[in-house]
Design a protein around this motif. Structure first.
Motif, PDB file in Angstrom:
ATOM      1  N   GLU A 108       0.845  -1.295   0.026  1.00 15.97           N
ATOM      2  CA  GLU A 108       0.121   0.119  -0.029  1.00 15.97           C
ATOM      3  C   GLU A 108       0.875   1.412  -0.006  1.00 15.97           C
ATOM      4  N   ASP A 109       1.852   1.161   0.707  1.00 18.35           N
ATOM      5  CA  ASP A 109       2.793   2.422   0.887  1.00 18.35           C
ATOM      6  C   ASP A 109       3.383   2.902  -0.342  1.00 18.35           C
ATOM      7  N   HIS A 110       3.974   1.683  -1.288  1.00 18.16           N
ATOM      8  CA  HIS A 110       4.580   1.994  -2.592  1.00 18.16           C
ATOM      9  C   HIS A 110       3.533   2.412  -3.473  1.00 18.16           C
ATOM     10  N   ALA A 111       2.201   1.889  -3.397  1.00 21.87           N
ATOM     11  CA  ALA A 111       1.125   2.161  -4.425  1.00 21.87           C
ATOM     12  C   ALA A 111       0.664   3.743  -4.266  1.00 21.87           C
ATOM     13  N   LEU A 112       0.496   3.888  -3.075  1.00 22.00           N
ATOM     14  CA  LEU A 112       0.182   5.514  -2.788  1.00 22.00           C
ATOM     15  C   LEU A 112       1.147   6.382  -3.114  1.00 22.00           C
ATOM     16  N   ALA A 113       2.694   6.054  -2.951  1.00 20.44           N
ATOM     17  CA  ALA A 113       3.722   6.903  -3.376  1.00 20.44           C
ATOM     18  C   ALA A 113       3.712   7.040  -4.851  1.00 20.44           C
ATOM     19  N   VAL A 114       3.486   5.865  -5.666  1.00 25.90           N
ATOM     20  CA  VAL A 114       3.598   5.793  -7.082  1.00 25.90           C
ATOM     21  C   VAL A 114       2.529   6.917  -7.486  1.00 25.90           C
ATOM     22  N   MET A 115       1.132   6.777  -6.979  1.00 27.19           N
ATOM     23  CA  MET A 115       0.267   7.701  -7.227  1.00 27.19           C
ATOM     24  C   MET A 115       0.420   9.140  -7.149  1.00 27.19           C
ATOM     25  N   GLU A 116       0.954   9.464  -5.927  1.00 29.41           N
ATOM     26  CA  GLU A 116       1.417  10.644  -5.514  1.00 29.41           C
ATOM     27  C   GLU A 116       2.428  11.174  -6.575  1.00 29.41           C
ATOM     28  N   HIS A 117       3.748  10.316  -6.688  1.00 31.42           N
ATOM     29  CA  HIS A 117       4.705  10.810  -7.727  1.00 31.42           C
ATOM     30  C   HIS A 117       3.971  11.388  -9.119  1.00 31.42           C
ATOM     31  N   ARG A 118       3.173  10.398  -9.725  1.00 33.37           N
ATOM     32  CA  ARG A 118       2.590  10.768 -11.017  1.00 33.37           C
ATOM     33  C   ARG A 118       1.586  12.034 -10.760  1.00 33.37           C
ATOM     34  N   ARG A 119       1.075  12.058  -9.874  1.00 27.01           N
ATOM     35  CA  ARG A 119      -0.085  13.124  -9.847  1.00 27.01           C
ATOM     36  C   ARG A 119       0.728  14.654  -9.509  1.00 27.01           C
ATOM     37  N   ILE A 120       1.642  14.431  -8.293  1.00 32.77           N
ATOM     38  CA  ILE A 120       2.319  15.665  -8.027  1.00 32.77           C
ATOM     39  C   ILE A 120       3.336  16.056  -8.648  1.00 32.77           C
ATOM     40  N   THR A 121       4.386  15.226  -8.569  1.00 37.14           N
ATOM     41  CA  THR A 121       5.791  15.386  -9.084  1.00 37.14           C
ATOM     42  C   THR A 121       5.804  15.354 -10.681  1.00 37.14           C
ATOM     43  N   ILE A 122       5.260  14.437 -11.387  1.00 39.69           N
ATOM     44  CA  ILE A 122       5.225  14.502 -12.764  1.00 39.69           C
ATOM     45  C   ILE A 122       4.149  15.407 -13.425  1.00 39.69           C
ATOM     46  N   ARG A 123       2.969  15.443 -12.714  1.00 36.79           N
ATOM     47  CA  ARG A 123       1.910  16.157 -12.963  1.00 36.79           C
ATOM     48  C   ARG A 123       1.136  15.450 -14.474  1.00 36.79           C
ATOM     49  N   LYS A 124       1.090  14.079 -14.249  1.00 34.65           N
ATOM     50  CA  LYS A 124       0.531  13.376 -14.976  1.00 34.65           C
ATOM     51  C   LYS A 124      -0.220  12.294 -14.414  1.00 34.65           C
ATOM     52  N   PRO A 125      -1.309  12.305 -13.935  1.00 30.88           N
ATOM     53  CA  PRO A 125      -1.973  11.349 -13.095  1.00 30.88           C
ATOM     54  C   PRO A 125      -2.297   9.977 -14.083  1.00 30.88           C
ATOM     55  N   LEU A 126      -2.102   8.901 -13.232  1.00 30.43           N
ATOM     56  CA  LEU A 126      -2.722   7.695 -13.779  1.00 30.43           C
ATOM     57  C   LEU A 126      -4.099   7.523 -14.048  1.00 30.43           C
ATOM     58  N   THR A 127      -4.387   6.645 -15.181  1.00 31.03           N
ATOM     59  CA  THR A 127      -5.665   6.429 -15.243  1.00 31.03           C
ATOM     60  C   THR A 127      -5.622   4.944 -14.824  1.00 31.03           C
ATOM     61  N   ALA A 128      -6.632   4.320 -14.607  1.00 31.23           N
ATOM     62  CA  ALA A 128      -6.907   2.921 -14.279  1.00 31.23           C
ATOM     63  C   ALA A 128      -6.068   1.939 -15.096  1.00 31.23           C
ATOM     64  N   TYR A 129      -6.399   2.123 -16.556  1.00 35.57           N
ATOM     65  CA  TYR A 129      -5.639   1.470 -17.390  1.00 35.57           C
ATOM     66  C   TYR A 129      -4.165   1.496 -17.400  1.00 35.57           C
TER      67      TYR A 129
END
Length: 137
Positions: free
Chosen positions: A19-40
Motif C-alpha cells: 500500500e505504501d508504494h502504491a500510494l507513493a507511485v500515485m502521488e509521484h505521478r499526480r504531484i511530481t510528474i503532473r500526469k496522473p495515472l488512469t486505471a488502464y
C-alpha cells in the motif's frame, strides 16, 4: 478525480505493490510528474513493475529517477552502456562509495564544453573566497 477512479487505480497497483508504494507511485505521478495515472495505465505499470521481480524496488527506482513509467530495458541499457547520470553519482556519494572528487564516470555528467583538466580545488577556493580545507567527515 472521483473516489471510484482513485480506488480503481489503487486496486490495480495493489496487485503487485504494498500500500505504501502504491500510494507513493500515485502521488509521484499526480504531484511530481503532473500526469496522473488512469486505471488502464496503472494496470500497465503494475505489469512492468512485476517484470522486474521486486515490484516495490521497481517503484522506488521509478520515483528516485523521476521517471513517468518503468521499463526494465531502460535499466539494462544503462548497465550495459556503463553511463551514469547525476542520480547514480549522488547515490554513490550518499552511500560513501565515491570520494569527494568522484571518478571518471562522473565526468560523463558534465557537458564536454565545461570539462577542465585537473582538480577543482582552485575553483572551490575562488568560490569560497579563501583557502579550501578538505572536510574530515
Amino acid at each position: 478525480m472521483s473516489l471510484e477512479h482513485r480506488h480503481a487505480i489503487l486496486d490495480a497497483l495493489l496487485t503487485v505493490l504494498d500500500e505504501d508504494h502504491a500510494l507513493a507511485v500515485m502521488e509521484h505521478r499526480r504531484i511530481t510528474i503532473r500526469k496522473p495515472l488512469t486505471a488502464y495505465a496503472a494496470r500497465l505499470l503494475a505489469k512492468r513493475f512485476a517484470e522486474y521481480g521486486d515490484a516495490n524496488a521497481a517503484a522506488d527506482i521509478m520515483i528516485e529517477r523521476n521517471w513517468q513509467g518503468f521499463n526494465i530495458d531502460w535499466l539494462r541499457r544503462r548497465q550495459q552502456s556503463g553511463k551514469r547520470n547525476y542520480v547514480d553519482v549522488a547515490k554513490d556519494r550518499w552511500n560513501g562509495s565515491a570520494g569527494i572528487y568522484g571518478n571518471d564516470g562522473d565526468a560523463q555528467c558534465v557537458p564536454s564544453r565545461f570539462r577542465q583538466p585537473g582538480s577543482d580545488d582552485g575553483d572551490l577556493r575562488e568560490i569560497a573566497g579563501g583557502p579550501f580545507l578538505a572536510s574530515r567527515h
